[in-house]
Design an enzyme around this catalytic site. Structure first.
Site, short mmCIF file in Angstrom:
data_model
loop_
_atom_site.label_atom_id
_atom_site.label_comp_id
_atom_site.label_asym_id
_atom_site.label_seq_id
_atom_site.Cartn_x
_atom_site.Cartn_y
_atom_site.Cartn_z
N ASP A 1 46.40 36.59 39.87
CA ASP A 1 46.03 35.20 40.13
C ASP A 1 46.75 34.56 41.31
O ASP A 1 46.64 33.34 41.50
CB ASP A 1 46.24 34.36 38.88
CG ASP A 1 47.70 34.34 38.44
OD1 ASP A 1 48.47 35.20 38.87
OD2 ASP A 1 48.05 33.45 37.64
N GLU A 2 47.46 35.33 42.12
CA GLU A 2 48.08 34.72 43.29
C GLU A 2 48.27 35.74 44.40
O GLU A 2 48.38 36.94 44.16
CB GLU A 2 49.42 34.06 42.94
CG GLU A 2 50.50 34.99 42.47
CD GLU A 2 51.82 34.28 42.28
OE1 GLU A 2 52.19 33.43 43.12
OE2 GLU A 2 52.52 34.59 41.28
N ASP B 1 47.35 30.16 44.52
CA ASP B 1 47.76 30.36 43.13
C ASP B 1 46.68 29.75 42.24
O ASP B 1 46.42 28.54 42.29
CB ASP B 1 49.11 29.68 42.89
CG ASP B 1 49.71 30.05 41.54
OD1 ASP B 1 49.15 30.93 40.87
OD2 ASP B 1 50.73 29.45 41.18
#
Length: 366
Positions: free
Chosen positions: A114-115, A19
């Site tokens: 983003d993860e 993350d």
């Protein structure tokens, strides 16, 4: 029903959840060094009923968080710097990061820009150590992008996801199989992935404050009180999550909803809330270069009756104006203003990817 006896977990899978730390805001601080150390908010303008898409850790110290109205964020931190999202930049950085993931496993399931989850079970790198792989991935991301990421390592997706949030920013947290039961027992119920504010409040009304309390509940009681989600709560309280890392997962819809702080009848307040939700969905669609043809409004009244109203357009869209306008028209088809409402949500489905013209313009066709 399943036995209440919790047996020792024999786990062979090795799952990493990565993350990125305050991703959008961190990219802006990287590209504009004068913003480093300052409260940075990426999202809509505070004077145009915008919402916060992301914020730096400096901004979070003031109580600012994503999905908060930008006007409120400005009141909390008047000196904050507000920036419009640059999704083309975020997508490019995300592509760099995913290239790094592929060096460690072909089983990568992105959740957003983003993860992502990585299943590194049986991978030869680092002599098979998922913890060492996570360290290397974090270092590779820093070297390639100048950004930090937090990692969670465990034997299933649920625990890996929870672990990545335990030591932010720039953290690495490992939950081994033999540690799982004790870790879950002490975990506050709000920290359980999938349990939001409304469910947290309901659980606490039943005396469920942490994982140990949740584990003491029978499966029958959880299903009776929480519906189908009760099955999920029963299993994760015992460290069980059979979901696989799915690299080919196809998203069928994208939406946002919120449980209101109190039951609302005033139409102006409901319309303002809907505008915030529409902006969140529009930002998510634009970040993924997607558009939608079907827009669905979800309403839950104070007595928990839930309804939906949908509209399918000939032309796909991903702009906040169209989403908000359509949502407001659908709201007019409900009993809003006459019956108090406790939850609002807006979802886009029939997802469409853009067709690029020679001049660079994008058209959304179906």
């Amino acid at each position: 029903m399943r036995s209440e006896n919790t047996q020792h977990i024999v786990a062979k899978s090795k799952i990493i959840h990565i993350d990125m730390d305050a991703f959008y805001a961190s990219v802006e601080q990287r590209d504009q060094p004068q913003l480093q150390g300052k409260a940075v908010i990426v999202g809509g303008a505070p004077d145009q009923r915008g919402v916060v898409a992301a914020c730096s850790y400096e901004a979070r110290k003031y109580g600012i968080h994503s999905a908060m109205p930008s006007a409120r964020a400005r009141r909390l931190c008047p000196e904050a710097v507000f920036l419009r999202p640059r999704f083309e930049v975020y997508r490019a950085v995300s592509a760099q990061i995913r290239d790094i993931f592929q060096q460690y496993s072909p089983l990568v399931e992105p959740l957003s820009l983003d993860e992502a989850y990585l299943d590194v079970t049986g991978q030869p790198c680092c002599e098979g150590s998922a913890t060492r792989m996570a360290k290397q991935i974090k270092q590779a991301i820093r070297e390639a992008t100048g950004l930090t990421a937090s990692a969670g390592v465990s034997y299933n997706k649920f625990l890996a996801k929870v672990a990545s949030d335990m030591d932010k920013p720039d953290g690495l947290y490992v939950i081994r199989p033999e540690q799982a039961m004790e870790f879950i027992a002490q975990l506050p119920i709000r920290k359980f992935f999938g349990i939001g504010r409304a469910t947290e409040a309901k659980m606490k009304s039943f005396g469920i404050h942490n994982g140990a309390d949740l584990r003491r509940q029978s499966e029958e009681a959880l299903v009776r009180n929480f519906g189908k989600a009760g099955f999920y709560y029963y299993t994760i309280a015992r460290g069980i999550d059979h979901r696989r890392v799915n690299p080919s997962r196809i998203r069928k819809s994208l939406g946002s909803e919120t449980t209101l702080a109190s039951d609302v009848t005033a139409l102006d307040s409901l319309r303002e809330c809907l505008a915030h939700l529409a902006e969140r969905v529009a930002n998510s669609l634009q970040a993924r270069e997607l558009a939608v043809r079907t827009i669905t409004l979800k309403v839950k009244y104070a007595d928990f009756e839930q309804i939906t109203r949908s509209h399918t357009r000939e032309q796909a869209c991903n702009d906040v104006q169209t989403l908000a306008t359509t949502g407001l028209r659908l709201l007019d088809k409900t009993e809003a203003g006459r019956r108090p409402i406790r939850l609002l949500g807006i979802t886009g489905s029939n997802l469409v990817e853009p067709v690029r013209l020679d001049n660079g313009e994008q058209l959304f066709l179906f």
